[in-house]
Design an enzyme around this catalytic site. Sequence first.
Site, PDB file in Angstrom:
ATOM      1  N   ARG A 107       2.313   4.601  17.356  1.00  0.00           N
ATOM      2  CA  ARG A 107       1.854   5.699  16.483  1.00  0.00           C
ATOM      3  C   ARG A 107       2.428   7.058  16.873  1.00  0.00           C
ATOM      4  NH1 ARG A 107       1.748   1.739  13.460  1.00  0.00           N
ATOM      5  NH2 ARG A 107      -0.173   0.550  13.285  1.00  0.00           N
ATOM      6  N   ASP A 123      -6.018   3.735  14.034  1.00  0.00           N
ATOM      7  CA  ASP A 123      -4.722   4.344  13.721  1.00  0.00           C
ATOM      8  C   ASP A 123      -4.817   5.663  12.966  1.00  0.00           C
ATOM      9  OD1 ASP A 123      -3.073   2.586  15.069  1.00  0.00           O
ATOM     10  OD2 ASP A 123      -3.081   1.146  13.428  1.00  0.00           O
ATOM     11  N   SER A 162      -4.021  -9.188   8.694  1.00  0.00           N
ATOM     12  CA  SER A 162      -3.454  -7.849   8.785  1.00  0.00           C
ATOM     13  C   SER A 162      -2.640  -7.831  10.079  1.00  0.00           C
ATOM     14  CB  SER A 162      -4.579  -6.821   8.840  1.00  0.00           C
ATOM     15  OG  SER A 162      -4.071  -5.593   9.290  1.00  0.00           O
ATOM     16  N   ASP A 217       0.812  -1.224   0.000  1.00  0.00           N
ATOM     17  CA  ASP A 217       0.000   0.000   0.000  1.00  0.00           C
ATOM     18  C   ASP A 217       0.840   1.267   0.000  1.00  0.00           C
ATOM     19  OD1 ASP A 217      -2.487  -1.165  -0.168  1.00  0.00           O
ATOM     20  OD2 ASP A 217      -2.725  -1.374   1.995  1.00  0.00           O
TER      21      ASP A 217
END
Length: 399
Positions: free
Chosen positions: A95, A124, A175, A14
């Site tokens: 994050r 996220d 994932s 991605d």
Amino acid sequence: MSDRVVLAYSGGLDTSVGIGWIAEETGAEVVAVAVDVGQGGEDMDTIRKRALECGAVEAVVADARDEFAEQYCLPALQANALYMDRYPLVSALSRPVIVKHLVEAAKYHGATTVSHGCTGKGNDQVRFEVGIGALAPDLKVIAPVRDFAWTREKAIAWAEDRNLPIDVSKKSPYSIDQNVWGRAVETGFLEDIWNAPIEDVYSYTANPAEPRDADELVITFDKGVPVAIDGETVTVLQAIQELNRRAGAQGVGRLDMVEDRLVGIKSREVYEAPGAIALITAHQELENVTVERDVARFKRTVEQRWGELVYDGLWFSPLKDSLDAFIAKTQEHVTGDIRLTLHGGRAVVTGRRSEHSLYDFNLATYDEGDTFDQSQAKGFVQLWGLPSKIAAKRDQAHH
């Protein structure tokens, strides 16, 4: 000079496709930023080269492993942070450190926009954008997967059209997000919450049901910081890595839960965080020995709120900042040793010792040398129960 976009880059499909796509859509140059938070996998130089091959004008790779361990995992450990009493905040912790590096790169490279590869369904996107907004309110954000309905199929087609150097064949059925603090697995057959996880979901932990000898170790803390394992000095990062290895080998830290996402949906998540769970277990017990009762009781409330704030993407927020100050104060006496037995998927405390202990053997003992004056208890009990007694008399009189 043309406009620049800083892209949070993982090296995967991605974000690799994202480089050229963003450049084409916006006419801007793309600076790729990859951050090593101990996720393992490909080495950072390979990832850097791929970013350049996919059309980035600049690729920054940051080794943030020690920074992540000391400034993000350690505060979570000191807060005994377990969202919904179970999840040790694996993705939520990484994050804000990634955000910090994105914002620094944006300043350095004169970018006006930051981009990330999150979907519109998860937590996220919130953590990235709220964090960016807190550190650099003027930066714009674009999220191709979310804002332009970018699918895996589209991404593969795009990569093939342009002969990008990406292997699109090896699609994982899951994932996965991982870092040194733990690993998160979702999607695929796990989306049916009646399906049990299978062994191939896991990689940080061995099957806890397999017979093997127990592993005993001693963790030494100094003011809430793990500083040694079995007497060998360690950094915070090394402590986490060593316990990932040893607790992981015993199957410690597997979680399978349905959790409440910030965006309002419930989601099935499978986690493994052997080092985090072993460290939190030890740290909680050392606090039981060294932290005064009222502080300890109040800290439980603070811990839950702290975990929710971090889960909800509010790492850089006034309340989180204020709670950090409280937690730091509570760690002043959290110094000593905890002995743990790792076995059968569990980390069990079997011993504690501390120069700062509030446990007084002579007060606690029922044997000779008891210094607790039991005669004082009679009056204490009567006064303590007095409000309930008075209320009970009233209630009986009015029935």
